[in-house]
Design an enzyme around this catalytic site. Structure first.
Site, PDB file in Angstrom:
ATOM      1  N   ASP A  51     -44.510 -94.815  23.309  1.00  0.00           N
ATOM      2  CA  ASP A  51     -43.361 -95.375  22.434  1.00  0.00           C
ATOM      3  C   ASP A  51     -44.077 -95.938  21.373  1.00  0.00           C
ATOM      4  O   ASP A  51     -44.964 -96.828  21.223  1.00  0.00           O
ATOM      5  CB  ASP A  51     -42.776 -96.642  23.294  1.00  0.00           C
ATOM      6  CG  ASP A  51     -41.506 -97.204  22.713  1.00  0.00           C
ATOM      7  OD1 ASP A  51     -40.846 -96.517  22.343  1.00  0.00           O
ATOM      8  OD2 ASP A  51     -41.716 -98.350  22.219  1.00  0.00           O
ATOM      9  N   GLU A  80     -59.441 -86.549  32.384  1.00  0.00           N
ATOM     10  CA  GLU A  80     -59.740 -86.326  33.704  1.00  0.00           C
ATOM     11  C   GLU A  80     -59.006 -85.740  34.708  1.00  0.00           C
ATOM     12  O   GLU A  80     -59.386 -85.418  35.751  1.00  0.00           O
ATOM     13  CB  GLU A  80     -59.963 -87.797  34.221  1.00  0.00           C
ATOM     14  CG  GLU A  80     -60.981 -88.714  33.131  1.00  0.00           C
ATOM     15  CD  GLU A  80     -61.242 -90.160  33.593  1.00  0.00           C
ATOM     16  OE1 GLU A  80     -60.206 -90.487  34.612  1.00  0.00           O
ATOM     17  OE2 GLU A  80     -61.524 -91.112  32.728  1.00  0.00           O
TER      18      GLU A  80
HETATM   19  C1  NOJ Z   1     -38.557 -96.771  20.491  1.00  0.00           C
HETATM   20  C2  NOJ Z   1     -37.790 -96.480  21.454  1.00  0.00           C
HETATM   21  O1  NOJ Z   1     -37.249 -95.139  21.477  1.00  0.00           O
HETATM   22  C3  NOJ Z   1     -36.342 -97.481  21.344  1.00  0.00           C
HETATM   23  O2  NOJ Z   1     -35.541 -97.240  22.005  1.00  0.00           O
HETATM   24  C4  NOJ Z   1     -36.918 -98.824  21.574  1.00  0.00           C
HETATM   25  O3  NOJ Z   1     -36.065 -99.688  21.297  1.00  0.00           O
HETATM   26  C5  NOJ Z   1     -38.348 -99.319  20.562  1.00  0.00           C
HETATM   27  N1  NOJ Z   1     -39.288 -98.248  20.480  1.00  0.00           N
HETATM   28  C6  NOJ Z   1     -39.066-100.258  20.957  1.00  0.00           C
HETATM   29  O4  NOJ Z   1     -39.648-100.113  22.138  1.00  0.00           O
END
Ligand code: NOJ
Length: 530
Positions: A213, A248
């Site tokens: 993310d 790994e």
């Molecule tokens: C990207 C994610 O797809 C989104 O849904 C989220 O709000 C933000 N990153 C923060 O984690």
């Protein structure tokens, strides 16, 4: 279909991800097994046969960890457990095993930029006070002004409002997103080690891949008055470390959520010792226009091919406006900064284009992402009641940006009225009554439905498409035509008028009826080459 004209897909099991169709499950809204109105693992496990029939090779799940849900689970309170509303760790392990039994891999979401303010580390940091090693895991700073009453700098949160929040002892902490999502300090080796351990925890449980993310924003220069957190060089060392961990284990992959307009900078994340793939947001954001689409495809290939990394093709996810709605508007592009909420959308045109876009995305070389509900042609729900909305963007924009709830409405499975088989309880976001025409039950029986198009397309794609190369074919202006190594030809008509087809032996699949041998406007077709 005769096997001779079409060589089968590459059998290397370690490289499964290079051409996979990956289905994104937003668990809260997929299927509810226990009747509390929130989707869960029991619901997902019960629907695994649906995903197997759809023909997907992997499932990516949005964060499934314990979370106060200030940002739909992207505020993680414990990286090594499952949110009780979703189920248990034992159910997650059972899900991974059952999916494997159906030949489906599991990809989970890891959120490294920030945790939850309810996470034990953050609770300890607040308790331990300024200057403590516990605070060093986050980005705490003294404020400016005579009494530290001003934030350390003027950075804004990506969700709106200031990026700093003050705690009772007077220090401030950074949160690029909501205040409930404090940012980690990636200069601290303890943070680095913690995430290596989290990766191992899930790889040991059979997870096949990690979606990373907000992957480009982990390193910050807090001394800069300008917002300085996107794509700092230091971030690459982090992913080199993650890659060593992934290597790994065999056949496990890292997928980056990397929103960067500069393709050269984007490509750095895909160097052989970093991530395996990244989402192609350039294609997602591209308007439904022939030159722009062709440019985006060419740019994508030019970025990926020299690195040996497969491109990915993405039309939607849980953060963006549903394609059927987007493509029915006068402006068909997508931009987080302006979601064009309320811009009129022609549903018939939007659906026609979304069907054509699906065949285009499925035919391109590399991996494919399908966001739940895309295969049902669900539109964005723009008229949710305000009191139902939960997206922090809605709250932090002072109710000026409707945010992302409209693409997160629980799926309609069956029946004539809400909750449409989603579960026994009242869904956490209300479903429009018109969705009775869009349930999986209705669509599976209809040869002309979006679901049938996706099912047929994904099954053909497994044999004829996926990883590899493509060659553009000569075509009139406004028509995109290319051939894949299997001999399959994909033609998309964006001229606004019917167009002729290149020489071919037969029609394999079309996004809409052909018109006496012509390809109607906003229609795509897959042909067996002559
Ligand atoms: C990207 C994610 O797809 C989104 O849904 C989220 O709000 C933000 N990153 C923060 O984690």
């Amino acid at each position: 279909m005769s096997g001779s004209a079409f060589p089968g897909a590459t059998p290397d099991p370690q490289a499964w991800w290079r051409g996979a169709a990956i289905y994104q499950v937003y668990l809260r809204s997929f299927a509810d097994g226990n009747g509390d109105g929130v989707g869960d693992l029991a619901g997902l496990r019960a629907r695994l046969p649906y995903l197997s029939d759809l023909g997907v090779g992997a499932i990516w799940l949005n964060p499934w960890y314990p979370s106060p849900m200030a940002d739909g689970g992207y505020d993680v309170a414990d990286y090594r457990d499952i949110e009780p509303a979703f189920g248990t760790l034992a159910e997650a392990e059972a899900f991974i095993a059952e999916a494997h039994g159906l030949g489906i891999r599991t990809i989970i979401d890891i959120v490294p930029n920030h945790g939850s303010d309810q996470q034990e580390w953050f609770v300890q940091a607040l308790r331990a006070g300024p200057g403590s090693p516990e605070r060093e895991r986050f980005l705490f700073r003294a404020g400016r002004g005579e009494n530290g009453e001003l934030p350390p700098n003027d950075w804004k949160s990506i969700f709106g409002g200031p990026a700093w929040t003050r705690v009772p002892d007077g220090e401030w902490y950074l949160h690029l997103f909501a205040p409930e999502q404090p940012d980690f300090n990636w200069a601290n080796p303890e943070v680095v080690a913690e995430f290596h351990d989290v990766l191992r925890f899930w790889f040991d449980r059979g997870v096949d891949g990690i979606r990373i993310d907000s992957a480009a924003v982990l390193i910050k220069d807090l001394d800069s008055e300008e917002e300085s957190y996107t794509d700092h060089d230091g971030v690459h060392e982090i992913y080199r470390g993650w890659r060593r961990v992934a290597d790994e284990y065999g056949g496990r992959i890292l997928i980056g959520e990397v929103w960067l307009p500069d393709q050269e900078r984007f490509a750095r994340y895909l160097r052989p010792d970093e991530m395996h793939t990244a989402f192609n947001f350039d294609f997602l954001a591209c308007p439904w226009e022939p030159d722009a689409l062709r440019r985006s495809i060419d740019l994508t290939l030019a970025t990926h091919v020299p690195l040996g990394a497969p491109p990915t093709w993405v039309l939607s996810n849980h953060d963006v406006t549903r394609p059927v709605t987007r493509y029915g508007r006068a402006d068909t592009s997508f931009d987080h900064a302006d979601r064009k909420h309320g811009m009129p959308s022609d549903p018939v045109l939007g659906e026609r284009r979304a069907r054509a876009a699906a065949l285009l995305a499925m035919a391109l070389p590399g991996g494919l992402y399908v966001y739940q509900g895309e295969e049902l042609g669900l539109p964005e729900v723009e008229d949710l009641p305000d009191e139902a909305r939960q997206d922090p963007i809605w709250f932090r924009s002072g109710h000026t940006d409707l945010g992302r709830d409209g693409c997160r409405v629980p799926l309609p499975w069956s029946g004539d009225e809400p909750p449409f088989g989603f579960g026994a309880g009242r869904p956490w976001l209300p479903q429009p009554p018109e969705w009775k025409a869009l349930t999986a039950e209705v669509q599976v029986a209809d040869p002309a439905s979006m679901l049938t198009l996706y099912r047929t397309g994904l099954h053909l794609r497994r044999v004829l498409l996926g990883d590899g190369t493509m060659t553009w074919l000569d075509a009139q202006d406004g028509v995109l035509a290319f051939r894949r190594e299997s001999g399959l030809i994909c033609v998309v008509n964006l001229t606004g008028r019917p167009a002729g087809l290149p020489p071919h032996e037969s029609v394999l699949l079309a996004s809409g009826p052909l018109d006496g041998g012509l390809l109607p406007a906003d229609t795509a077709v897959w042909l067996r080459g002559a």
